[in-house]
Scaffold this active site. Structure first.
Site, PDB file in Angstrom:
ATOM      1  N   ASP A  72       0.820  -1.207   0.000  1.00  0.00           N
ATOM      2  CA  ASP A  72       0.000   0.000   0.000  1.00  0.00           C
ATOM      3  C   ASP A  72       0.858   1.263   0.000  1.00  0.00           C
ATOM      4  OD1 ASP A  72       1.079  -0.098   2.488  1.00  0.00           O
ATOM      5  OD2 ASP A  72      -0.774   0.253   3.574  1.00  0.00           O
ATOM      6  N   CYS A  75       4.919  -0.471   2.586  1.00  0.00           N
ATOM      7  CA  CYS A  75       5.314  -1.824   2.980  1.00  0.00           C
ATOM      8  C   CYS A  75       6.729  -1.876   3.561  1.00  0.00           C
ATOM      9  CB  CYS A  75       5.151  -2.804   1.823  1.00  0.00           C
ATOM     10  SG  CYS A  75       5.937  -2.273   0.310  1.00  0.00           S
ATOM     11  N   HIS A 267       8.524  -3.265  -3.929  1.00  0.00           N
ATOM     12  CA  HIS A 267       7.816  -3.924  -2.829  1.00  0.00           C
ATOM     13  C   HIS A 267       8.779  -4.608  -1.860  1.00  0.00           C
ATOM     14  CE1 HIS A 267       4.460  -5.594  -0.726  1.00  0.00           C
ATOM     15  NE2 HIS A 267       5.000  -6.795  -0.794  1.00  0.00           N
TER      16      HIS A 267
END
Lengths: 479, 153
Positions: A72, A75, A267
């Site tokens: 989101d 992370c 990510h």
């Protein structure tokens, strides 16, 4: 349509811009997931680019587990914050939680010095203090990991803590600007923090990780490894180290407790080595130790205070009272008849690989020793009944049948050692270890001397081989 | 809304009362503290002088991790305020990707006042008004004053 170029009006462009600005990708999944086996990552990349395939195939042998974080935009921050608390839990020392609160509070002047008033940031901090207290209490109840996971899956709690850590990072960078200005490509530290650290949903980058590691992790002796899974050449994922290093103050715990992140472009997830997953028993508070001292020895004995106990356990040869308290369910009784026993329901205790030197027996308790048996045909039933040490037998006569690792009973209170082999060490070496002792290397029992591995020197007689007169005898004996 | 966020809004309100930008008044309802009504006079040194504007500040449930939402309930001819029934203003620190949780509401109020005095035509929500502001300032001023008379008296 093909002939005339379509030129959108200002209004349309503004509309599109507005839409793209407000676009939020649909993100699902828990904010922080349950720990799972990292073979799932290998599976995920099974059909991917060969570089990814090779790198992820090598991953599970070193990093046994991982945990997902919701992508989101926070992370990386969330992953570091979560593992920071998780590592505190792993240390298992209740006093550390209060120490950390005190230490972090002492950094408030840094945050104030960059222009935030305490009444604004204390709201974010309070969530952090509350969690530290909740975890310290939960350690006694044995459900700290559960409490942590629940708290971090509460959006409010996790955002407050992330925001606080961001403020800390920002304040650290701005008060140590000389350390960071050269990495910012001409940007000032202030503008970097304003644009990249402070806004909500701004993901952490390398500079942010370095600053947060310095402010949050290094002073408590935690290290942070970030594994970068990318398309760069190589067979293993590149690792970059942050936080405390080997060279930092010796008062810090050793080996450095390490937080591990897996970075895939855009990510972050959390990684674990098998050794990270041990269930830490709370360190029992000490009863005063009574020692029968020599007559005339009048020094008053000063009992250790409980906060010292963990230090004591690190001193080789010293062990606090209540031997075996940390292995509450480990059976001590020696069983002379190797009969299969029901697997005791013990808490998962990490598997310790053997130190390179011989295992030193602890004289205070009876226990089984690993007897090097030169064959794979030992009785495994008995040995595998307890949580155990993985041991390769030091010698073996059979080249064709590499013996599986022996499992011996971990009956005694072997201390964890910094010389332990990493879990998974054996997975890469399934072949039989070569004869290593200098004595055995020269021994005629060493089949490496012979072209035929089935050759048995003790059954061979040179007289029989070379004397024509006794040839028939040799033949008959070998049949 | 969490207890922490409510506490934060109360604190923000206290700070606004202590340090209110001139020409502003807040209607604060403790039962519905996530919605503030702001009465604002058009700044003296702007085209909006003499006008009285009603604004709303809404605090989303994720506040302070999402920005408060500012909207003009009184129609205003301004490049940074949407010319529709929402009258929304969304730029600078109010933008979701630029919002910082420690930002204060009082700085939001100051931003609104500054924008009435000096519209930001480069970050406009109404491109045609922005264009007029840049290329035909006289016409823009005439329209803005006209709207003040029609809607903001």
């Amino acid at each position: 349509m093909s002939g005339s170029a379509y030129i959108p009006t200002d209004e349309e462009l503004a509309n599109l811009q507005q839409l793209s600005r407000e676009y939020e990708p649909e993100v699902t999944g828990p904010l922080v997931g349950e720990r799972q086996s990292s073979t799932a990552i290998t599976t995920e990349y099974a059909n991917a680019d060969p570089v990814y395939r090779v790198k992820t195939a090598a991953l599970p042998s070193k990093y046994s587990h991982f945990r997902t974080c919701r992508g989101d935009g926070n992370c990386g921050w969330r992953a570091i914050a979560f593992t920071y608390f998780e590592t505190l839990i792993r240390l298992g020392d209740i006093n550390k939680f209060q120490d950390e609160k005190t230490r972090l509070q002492s950094m408030n002047n840094l945050i104030s010095s960059i222009g935030y008033s305490e009444d604004i940031y204390e709201g974010f901090q309070e969530e952090c203090w509350d969690l530290l207290v909740a975890l310290a209490n939960a350690i006694g109840n044995g459900n700290a990991a559960q409490v942590l996971l629940e708290n971090f899956n509460d959006m409010g709690v996790s955002m407050n803590i992330i925001t606080y850590f961001k403020l800390l990072t920002s304040a650290w960078m701005q008060t140590h600007s000389a350390d960071y200005m050269n990495f910012l490509l001409g940007q000032t530290v202030k503008s970097y923090c304003t644009q990249t650290i402070d806004p909500v949903n701004s993901e952490i980058d390398n500079i942010g990780i370095a600053a947060l590691s310095e402010a949050l992790l290094k002073p408590i002796g935690f290290a942070l490894d970030v594994l970068y899974l990318d398309r760069s050449p190589g067979e293993e994922i590149n690792v970059i180290h942050f936080g405390a290093t080997e060279n930092d103050a010796l008062s810090l715990p050793y080996p450095r407790p390490t937080l591990r992140l897996l970075y895939r472009p855009g990510h972050y997830d959390i990684l674990y080595k098998a050794e990270d997953i041990e269930v830490q028993q709370p360190i029992p508070s000490q009863a005063p130790l009574h020692v029968a001292l020599a007559a005339g020895y009048t020094d008053d004995f000063v009992p250790m205070d409980s906060s010292m106990s963990d230090v004591m356990t690190m001193i080789p040869g010293l062990y606090p009272t209540g031997l075996g308290q940390r292995w509450p369910s480990a059976p001590y009784d020696y069983d002379p008849i190797p009969t299969p026993q029901p697997q005791p329901q013990v808490a998962p205790v990490p598997t310790y690989a053997p130190p390179p030197t011989a295992v030193a027996p602890v004289p205070t308790s009876h226990q089984e020793y690993a007897t090097p048996v030169p064959s794979s045909h030992v009785n495994h039933q008995h040995h595998s009944t307890h949580h155990g040490i993985q041991l390769q037998p030091p010698v073996s006569l059979s080249l064709n049948h590499p013996p599986p690792p022996l499992t011996i009973e971990r009956g005694g209170p072997f201390r964890p050692s910094m010389y332990e082999l990493e879990p998974g060490f054996h997975s890469g070496q399934q072949h039989t270890l070569p004869f290593q002792t200098s004595i055995f290397r020269n021994s005629h029992y060493n089949t490496a001397h012979f072209l035929n591995p089935d050759f048995q020197p003790e059954e061979w007689s040179p007289d029989a081989e070379y004397s024509t007169s006794s040839r028939s005898r040799h033949k008959s004996s070998s049949q | 809304m969490s207890a922490g966020a409510k506490k934060r809004i109360m604190r923000e309100y206290g700070e606004c009362m202590a340090d209110m930008p001139p020409g502003m008044k807040i209607n604060f309802d403790e039962k519905n503290m996530t919605e503030w009504e702001i009465h604002m006079d058009g700044p003296e040194d702007s085209m909006y002088a003499g006008g009285h504007f009603l604004l709303k500040i809404m605090f989303p449930s994720e506040y302070p991790f999402k920005p408060p939402v500012v909207s003009f309930k009184t129609k205003i001819y301004h490049p940074n305020v949407s010319n529709d029934d929402k009258g929304s203003m969304c730029l600078g620190l109010l933008r979701p990707d630029e919002w910082k949780p420690p930002n204060k509401v009082v700085s939001v109020l100051r931003l609104i006042q500054t924008l009435l005095t000096e519209p930001n035509a480069d970050d406009a929500i109404e491109p045609s008004i922005a264009n007029e502001y840049k290329e035909n300032r006289k016409e823009f001023e005439k329209n803005a004053k006209d709207w003040v008379k029609r809607y903001a008296k």
